[in-house]
Design a protein around this motif. Structure first.
Motif, PDB file in Angstrom:
ATOM      1  N   THR A  70     -45.865   3.205 -47.951  1.00 31.18           N
ATOM      2  CA  THR A  70     -45.119   3.943 -46.931  1.00 31.18           C
ATOM      3  C   THR A  70     -46.096   4.534 -45.920  1.00 31.18           C
ATOM      4  N   ARG A 104     -37.912  -3.314 -39.917  1.00 32.99           N
ATOM      5  CA  ARG A 104     -38.545  -2.308 -40.779  1.00 32.99           C
ATOM      6  C   ARG A 104     -37.640  -1.084 -40.898  1.00 32.99           C
ATOM      7  N   LYS A 105     -37.600  -0.527 -42.094  1.00 30.66           N
ATOM      8  CA  LYS A 105     -36.808   0.675 -42.339  1.00 30.66           C
ATOM      9  C   LYS A 105     -37.625   1.910 -41.977  1.00 30.66           C
ATOM     10  N   ASN A 106     -37.033   2.778 -41.171  1.00 36.96           N
ATOM     11  CA  ASN A 106     -37.678   4.010 -40.727  1.00 36.96           C
ATOM     12  C   ASN A 106     -36.807   5.206 -41.097  1.00 36.96           C
ATOM     13  N   VAL A 128     -42.404   4.876 -42.093  1.00 40.64           N
ATOM     14  CA  VAL A 128     -41.992   3.479 -42.121  1.00 40.64           C
ATOM     15  C   VAL A 128     -42.109   2.997 -43.559  1.00 40.64           C
ATOM     16  N   PRO A 130     -42.368   0.294 -46.566  1.00 45.82           N
ATOM     17  CA  PRO A 130     -42.984  -1.037 -46.644  1.00 45.82           C
ATOM     18  C   PRO A 130     -41.952  -2.142 -46.865  1.00 45.82           C
ATOM     19  N   LYS A 132     -39.891  -5.883 -45.434  1.00 42.48           N
ATOM     20  CA  LYS A 132     -38.992  -6.291 -44.361  1.00 42.48           C
ATOM     21  C   LYS A 132     -37.551  -6.231 -44.843  1.00 42.48           C
ATOM     22  N   THR A 133     -36.628  -6.036 -43.910  1.00 45.80           N
ATOM     23  CA  THR A 133     -35.213  -6.036 -44.231  1.00 45.80           C
ATOM     24  C   THR A 133     -34.483  -6.994 -43.300  1.00 45.80           C
TER      25      THR A 133
END
Length: 298
Positions: A70, A104-106, A128, A130, A132-133
């Protein structure tokens, strides 16, 4: 106090109040923090405690699951009052935002820090996650920088930019270990050379250390107590500096605004000896120091 269940990104709800973190921070904690970030005792000379000693990841980790990898990508702080070190410290933690950008998830947390009943800091911490989504990007993107990164469009005295004294230091492991211990930024990328070297080429400096040094520069335009009563500082952590590198923080005063109090607007860039920019920031704070008042406000 530890939460029984730490939330993941998927279980966060924007606007949700996560709870209150009741820390064990005391006067000794702030003295230890000050010794690490101001070892020559050149900044906190008026008895004011370094407020960022309370703006740590302890509260975040109490409520949120932070998977390995993260990234702490942004930090914005508004100071409201100097910390009262003889009072118990609490942190109210809220989910300010969660989003998907470029796969990316934020997420951003708001942390309201109190010592006793005094509201000391409002901080926004962006991360952010780690991996990918496949989720689509969020339709809106919220900013939590107090408008500082667009402040150049605001009215003010825009005289010639003046570079202020630079700050230079070498990244050494003892600094990463000590700073990590007091701020809960002691993950493997900062403390385990085997893991960090594989990914970065060495253990990496915590972004919040650069944030603290930028905050220290702003105290010189007035005083620690004045800056920590009303200053604003927003930063983006855009790279990493590893052990053995020299880091130079370059502050630039670029605007003065007049009102009941004169304020100075500054930008910061931290560069490594390898030529990389790893940190950029914008700040605004009171301008009362005679040296700078004469030079910048004339």
């Amino acid at each position: 106090m530890s939460s029984k269940v730490q939330l993941s990104w998927d279980s966060m709800v924007t606007g949700e109040t996560l709870g209150v973190f009741r820390s064990t921070f005391d006067a000794e904690h702030t003295r230890e923090f000050a010794h690490i970030v101001d070892p020559q005792q050149q900044v906190y000379t008026d008895g004011t405690a370094p407020s960022l000693a309370y703006d740590t990841l302890h509260a975040v980790k109490d409520f949120i699951e932070l998977p390995q990898g993260t990234v702490h990508s942004k930090e914005s702080v508004e100071f409201h009052a100097p910390a009262l070190v003889d009072q118990p410290a609490t942190v109210l933690v809220l989910v300010a935002d969660k989003s998907v950008r470029r796969g990316r998830k934020n997420f951003t947390l708001e942390c309201r820090v109190f010592t006793g009943s005094h509201h000391v800091i409002s901080a926004f911490k962006s991360f952010v996650v780690p991996g990918k989504t496949e989720e689509p990007d969020s339709s809106t993107s919220r900013s939590f920088d107090f408008g500082l990164f667009t402040a150049g469009t605001n009215p003010g005295q825009a005289g010639p930019k003046r570079q202020v004294e630079t700050v230079e230091f070498v990244v050494v492991q003892s600094l990463l270990d000590e700073f990590g211990r007091v701020t809960a930024t002691d993950g493997p990328i900062h403390t385990d050379s085997r893991i960090a070297t594989e990914q970065f080429g060495g253990t990496i400096l915590q972004g919040m250390y650069l944030f603290e040094l930028a905050s220290q520069t702003m105290t010189r335009f007035s005083s620690p107590s004045q800056w920590l009563s009303s200053g604003k500082l927003a930063a983006k952590i855009v790279g990493s500096s590893i052990t053995g590198e020299t880091v130079t923080i370059i502050p630039t005063a670029h605007r003065v605004t007049n009102g009941d109090t004169v304020h100075v607007h500054c930008s910061f860039e931290a560069r490594t000896s390898s030529g990389s920019t790893v940190f950029v920031a914008e700040a605004v704070g009171p301008l009362t120091a005679k040296k700078y008042l004469k030079e910048l406000a004339s």
